[in-house]
Enzyme design. Sequence first.
Site, PDB file in Angstrom:
ATOM      1  N   TRP A 161       0.827  -1.212   0.000  1.00 56.80           N
ATOM      2  CA  TRP A 161       0.000   0.000   0.000  1.00 56.80           C
ATOM      3  C   TRP A 161       0.859   1.259   0.000  1.00 56.80           C
ATOM      4  O   TRP A 161       0.514   2.256  -0.641  1.00 56.80           O
ATOM      5  CB  TRP A 161      -0.975  -0.031   1.168  1.00 56.80           C
ATOM      6  CG  TRP A 161      -1.785  -1.292   1.153  1.00 56.80           C
ATOM      7  CD1 TRP A 161      -1.756  -2.317   2.047  1.00 56.80           C
ATOM      8  CD2 TRP A 161      -2.719  -1.692   0.137  1.00 56.80           C
ATOM      9  NE1 TRP A 161      -2.607  -3.324   1.667  1.00 56.80           N
ATOM     10  CE2 TRP A 161      -3.213  -2.972   0.501  1.00 56.80           C
ATOM     11  CE3 TRP A 161      -3.185  -1.095  -1.036  1.00 56.80           C
ATOM     12  CZ2 TRP A 161      -4.143  -3.659  -0.269  1.00 56.80           C
ATOM     13  CZ3 TRP A 161      -4.113  -1.788  -1.810  1.00 56.80           C
ATOM     14  CH2 TRP A 161      -4.584  -3.050  -1.426  1.00 56.80           C
ATOM     15  N   ASP A 192      -1.343   6.874   6.294  1.00 60.14           N
ATOM     16  CA  ASP A 192      -2.401   5.902   6.007  1.00 60.14           C
ATOM     17  C   ASP A 192      -2.505   5.004   7.236  1.00 60.14           C
ATOM     18  O   ASP A 192      -1.615   4.196   7.498  1.00 60.14           O
ATOM     19  CB  ASP A 192      -2.033   5.097   4.761  1.00 60.14           C
ATOM     20  CG  ASP A 192      -3.040   3.991   4.453  1.00 60.14           C
ATOM     21  OD1 ASP A 192      -4.015   3.823   5.206  1.00 60.14           O
ATOM     22  OD2 ASP A 192      -2.820   3.282   3.447  1.00 60.14           O
ATOM     23  N   LYS A 246     -11.292  -1.804   7.851  1.00 60.93           N
ATOM     24  CA  LYS A 246     -10.268  -2.560   8.568  1.00 60.93           C
ATOM     25  C   LYS A 246     -10.453  -2.498  10.084  1.00 60.93           C
ATOM     26  O   LYS A 246     -10.140  -3.435  10.782  1.00 60.93           O
ATOM     27  CB  LYS A 246      -8.876  -2.035   8.219  1.00 60.93           C
ATOM     28  CG  LYS A 246      -8.502  -2.188   6.751  1.00 60.93           C
ATOM     29  CD  LYS A 246      -8.326  -3.641   6.367  1.00 60.93           C
ATOM     30  CE  LYS A 246      -8.018  -3.795   4.896  1.00 60.93           C
ATOM     31  NZ  LYS A 246      -6.635  -3.957   4.581  1.00 60.93           N
TER      32      LYS A 246
END
Length: 355
Positions: free
Chosen positions: A99, A166, A190
């Site tokens: 990511w 993030d 998540k």
Amino acid sequence: MKKYNFNAGPCILDRSVIEKTAQAILDFNGIGLSLAEISHRSKDFQPVIDEAEALVKELLDVPEGYSVLFLGGGASLEFCMIPYNFLKTKAAYLNTGVWAKKAMKEAKLFGEVVEVASSADANYTFIPKGWECPTDVDYLHITTNNTIYGTEIRKDLDVPVRMIADMSSDIFSRPVDVAKYDAIYAGAQKNLSMAGVTIVIVKNDALGKVDRQIPTMLDYRTHVEKGSMFNTPPVVPIYTALENLRWMKAQGGVEAMDKLARERAEIVYGEIDRNKLFRGTVAEEDRSVMNLCFVMNDEYKELEKEFLDFATSKGMVGVKGHRSVGGFRASCYNAQTIEGCQALVACMKEFEAQH
């Protein structure tokens, strides 16, 4: 048979959150209409987004001068929106996984990107140490938890520039010094809600500094000015987030979530390290307490599928590792219970006894 949800995302939610969401979809607050069919601009829904925003600020102790946004597009859209709004000439990125690498790729469309460090050569099995952050960059971007590889930065870094993070898979699992960041973003599926909403915490006076024109929907100022209501927001996922924020507050907030996360990790990693069949996949000092990754020891590699089938038969759901790592992954987000971790450990011990 009781099932234990170790999925990496969409992930486990507390049962009370699921039940309250289900009730709201049937009849929202007794108004005779479903949450799924009411207007996002109605007097019935506005209190939902107002309270959710207030709880985010309360739980993370967000300073004055920051806005909380509820947007669509997932963290993947934020990979683009962040440099669109913040990258003037140059940005620094710490490459700790898939990511982070995707975020870097998008940033390169808007300016120079400096990769301050990477653990890619070691298949991201550790968080790089000893690197220096340039002082002439607009921001440093980090990915705090790496769901695929099982590494985590569990404290706020001390660097000479503003940070952007993030935090998709570990937000609300620990206290955060929000004042160090110009923006924090997280796909909610998540650790906060069901899939469909993304949370962004953004420093208001950091916006509007780039020279480029920004499309209306990709400009954070649009959403700050409209209170996340510029276009139709994902009302059901936002409501689920609200119920989960309420639940987290009732449990004792992020301090309690942090304590619970460490307790769960100690239980599972303790068994991984003890059990002769298994081994962890990342450096011990960088182990994630959200995504606990492990594989079969080399001499027992042929038992991998057998263990996965065995664990599934015992009610362990979602323990298969990501294809980039293989093996197994026990995702222990906020709603994961000590009981669930103990059940996984018992399963590992029973399998060991059989072999």
